[in-house]
Motif scaffolding. Sequence first.
Motif, PDB file in Angstrom:
ATOM      1  N   LYS A 189      58.907  29.109  25.675  1.00 13.82           N
ATOM      2  CA  LYS A 189      58.294  30.270  26.303  1.00 13.82           C
ATOM      3  C   LYS A 189      56.826  30.267  25.896  1.00 13.82           C
ATOM      4  O   LYS A 189      56.501  30.435  24.729  1.00 13.82           O
ATOM      5  N   GLU A 190      55.953  30.030  26.865  1.00 16.60           N
ATOM      6  CA  GLU A 190      54.540  29.843  26.566  1.00 16.60           C
ATOM      7  C   GLU A 190      53.677  30.869  27.284  1.00 16.60           C
ATOM      8  O   GLU A 190      53.986  31.302  28.395  1.00 16.60           O
ATOM      9  N   ASN A 191      52.570  31.233  26.649  1.00 16.24           N
ATOM     10  CA  ASN A 191      51.562  32.068  27.284  1.00 16.24           C
ATOM     11  C   ASN A 191      50.905  31.273  28.406  1.00 16.24           C
ATOM     12  O   ASN A 191      50.679  30.074  28.277  1.00 16.24           O
ATOM     13  N   PHE A 192      50.588  31.936  29.518  1.00 21.15           N
ATOM     14  CA  PHE A 192      49.956  31.252  30.645  1.00 21.15           C
ATOM     15  C   PHE A 192      48.685  30.512  30.224  1.00 21.15           C
ATOM     16  O   PHE A 192      48.363  29.454  30.775  1.00 21.15           O
ATOM     17  N   ARG A 193      47.960  31.062  29.249  1.00 19.39           N
ATOM     18  CA  ARG A 193      46.718  30.403  28.846  1.00 19.39           C
ATOM     19  C   ARG A 193      46.964  29.061  28.153  1.00 19.39           C
ATOM     20  O   ARG A 193      46.052  28.250  28.030  1.00 19.39           O
ATOM     21  N   GLU A 194      48.219  28.833  27.712  1.00 21.13           N
ATOM     22  CA  GLU A 194      48.565  27.565  27.074  1.00 21.13           C
ATOM     23  C   GLU A 194      49.046  26.519  28.074  1.00 21.13           C
ATOM     24  O   GLU A 194      49.291  25.368  27.720  1.00 21.13           O
ATOM     25  N   ILE A 195      49.175  26.921  29.335  1.00 30.01           N
ATOM     26  CA  ILE A 195      49.745  26.055  30.363  1.00 30.01           C
ATOM     27  C   ILE A 195      48.624  25.457  31.209  1.00 30.01           C
ATOM     28  O   ILE A 195      47.719  26.165  31.657  1.00 30.01           O
ATOM     29  N   ASP A 196      48.673  24.152  31.442  1.00 25.77           N
ATOM     30  CA  ASP A 196      47.620  23.436  32.156  1.00 25.77           C
ATOM     31  C   ASP A 196      47.809  23.578  33.668  1.00 25.77           C
ATOM     32  O   ASP A 196      48.654  22.916  34.267  1.00 25.77           O
ATOM     33  N   LEU A 197      47.006  24.435  34.281  1.00 29.10           N
ATOM     34  CA  LEU A 197      47.077  24.653  35.724  1.00 29.10           C
ATOM     35  C   LEU A 197      46.687  23.391  36.495  1.00 29.10           C
ATOM     36  O   LEU A 197      47.056  23.216  37.656  1.00 29.10           O
ATOM     37  N   GLY A 198      45.960  22.500  35.844  1.00 36.02           N
ATOM     38  CA  GLY A 198      45.544  21.261  36.489  1.00 36.02           C
ATOM     39  C   GLY A 198      46.619  20.191  36.512  1.00 36.02           C
ATOM     40  O   GLY A 198      46.421  19.132  37.128  1.00 36.02           O
ATOM     41  N   PHE A 219      47.795  32.725  39.162  1.00 40.56           N
ATOM     42  CA  PHE A 219      47.988  32.125  37.848  1.00 40.56           C
ATOM     43  C   PHE A 219      46.945  32.635  36.854  1.00 40.56           C
ATOM     44  O   PHE A 219      47.271  32.988  35.705  1.00 40.56           O
ATOM     45  N   LEU A 220      45.687  32.689  37.279  1.00 38.63           N
ATOM     46  CA  LEU A 220      44.607  33.146  36.395  1.00 38.63           C
ATOM     47  C   LEU A 220      44.780  34.621  36.030  1.00 38.63           C
ATOM     48  O   LEU A 220      44.464  35.035  34.908  1.00 38.63           O
ATOM     49  N   LYS A 221      45.317  35.414  36.959  1.00 38.15           N
ATOM     50  CA  LYS A 221      45.593  36.822  36.672  1.00 38.15           C
ATOM     51  C   LYS A 221      46.659  36.948  35.587  1.00 38.15           C
ATOM     52  O   LYS A 221      46.553  37.789  34.681  1.00 38.15           O
ATOM     53  N   LYS A 222      47.680  36.101  35.671  1.00 39.54           N
ATOM     54  CA  LYS A 222      48.724  36.107  34.638  1.00 39.54           C
ATOM     55  C   LYS A 222      48.138  35.681  33.291  1.00 39.54           C
ATOM     56  O   LYS A 222      48.543  36.186  32.241  1.00 39.54           O
ATOM     57  N   THR A 223      47.189  34.760  33.327  1.00 36.01           N
ATOM     58  CA  THR A 223      46.518  34.336  32.095  1.00 36.01           C
ATOM     59  C   THR A 223      45.766  35.489  31.463  1.00 36.01           C
ATOM     60  O   THR A 223      45.854  35.727  30.246  1.00 36.01           O
ATOM     61  N   GLN A 224      45.039  36.234  32.291  1.00 33.94           N
ATOM     62  CA  GLN A 224      44.263  37.380  31.798  1.00 33.94           C
ATOM     63  C   GLN A 224      45.164  38.474  31.246  1.00 33.94           C
ATOM     64  O   GLN A 224      44.809  39.159  30.279  1.00 33.94           O
TER      65      GLN A 224
END
Length: 352
Positions: free
Chosen positions: A8-17, A35-40
Motif C-alpha cells: 500500500k503506497e502513497n501516490f507520490r511514491e508511485i512512478d506515473l511515468g 493521478f496528480l490530484k491523488k498525489t496532492q
Amino acid sequence: MGMNAIKKENFREIDLGDAFFNSLKADYPGFEKWFLKKTQNKEFAYVLNDDGIQGFLYLKEENEEDSSISPAFEMKRRLKVGTFKVNPHGTMLGERFVKIIIDEMYRNSFEETYVTIFSRHKELIDLLTKYGFQYYGEKKSTAGVENVYIKYADIKFNDIFLDYPKINIKGNKKFLLSIWPKFHTRMFPDSKLKTEKEHCIKDISSTNSIEKIYLSGAFNLDEYKKGDIVVIYRTSDNHGRAWYESVATSICVVEEIKHISEFQSYNDFLKYCIKYSVFKEDELKDFWINKKYPYLIKMLYNIALNKRPIRKQLIEDAGLDVSKHWVALSLTDEEFLKILELGEVNESFIIY
C-alpha cells in the motif's frame, strides 16, 4: 522485491511515468490530472512493483448520488474500485487484488462495492462475476461507455463462489486441517504470523489464488464435501513449543476433495494441481510416485482470523480434544463457533 509483493503506497511514491500507466492514460482522458490530484491529497493505492509496475488498485469510499450511471445511484455509502489494472503474467495476480477489494468491503462494513469496466476486458469481468459481482448498468463519461458491476454484502446465493468470502455454517461439517509451517504463508499470505519476519510473500500463483490445493494423508478427508468448512491450523516449527506456537489462522471452504487414484495419469494430476498447489513440480512428482499424501483438498481462502488462537486456547477455551491427532480433526458446531469468537471474526462473514 520487499517482504510483501503487494504494498500500500502513497501516490507520490508511485512512478506515473511507468509504461504500465500508458493504457490508462489512453483510455481515460485526464488520467494524469486525476493521478496528480491523488498525489496532492496524499492518497494511497495497492501496487505490485517487480521490474516495473505489474498491478495497481485504488479504492475509494463514496457517499453520494451518481446520475452518470444508469440506473442512477442513490445516495448511499459504498466502496468504489477507482482504478484497477494488472499485467497478466501467469501468477493469478488478479485474484489477489479481487480478494483485497472484497476484504475491504467486509472489513469496513460497506453494503456494496462497484467497479466500472470496458466490455473488452472479458477476463477481468469473468473473474469479478465468479466472486459475486453482478451486472448493474452503464456509466457514461468522456472515456466512453463502461459497464458497471456491483457486489452486494447482504445478498445470499447459496453458492460458495458467489457468496465469497461469506461462510455458510448451517448444515455443513467443520474440521481443523493441519498445514506445515513451510507451506502455510505461501498459501495464506494474509494469515502470515508476526514472527515470520524473514518470509517473503511472493507474486506466485499459489499465493495469489483464492482457490488453494493441499495434499494430505488424513484418511478421514473423504468424509467432507463441497461447502464444508476448514479451520487452517499452522503447526509449530518447534515441536516442544506447540502449546504456544501452533495456531489457528484462517477459515476456508471446501470446493472439492479428490483421491489421487481418481487421476488417470501424472499429467492429469499435475494439470489439476499446478496452478493452485503450494507444492513444486518435483514435490508433486514425488507425491504421485509414492502416494504418501493421497487426498487432495481444493478450497477457497475466505477469512484470515483477526486473532490467532494458539493450541492452548483451542484446548482450554474451545474444548478441542488434546488426545486426538490434529491432522484433519472433526469439529462440533460449538467448537467451531468458539474458534470464530476467539479469532474475532466479524459477524458479516457468517451465513447462519
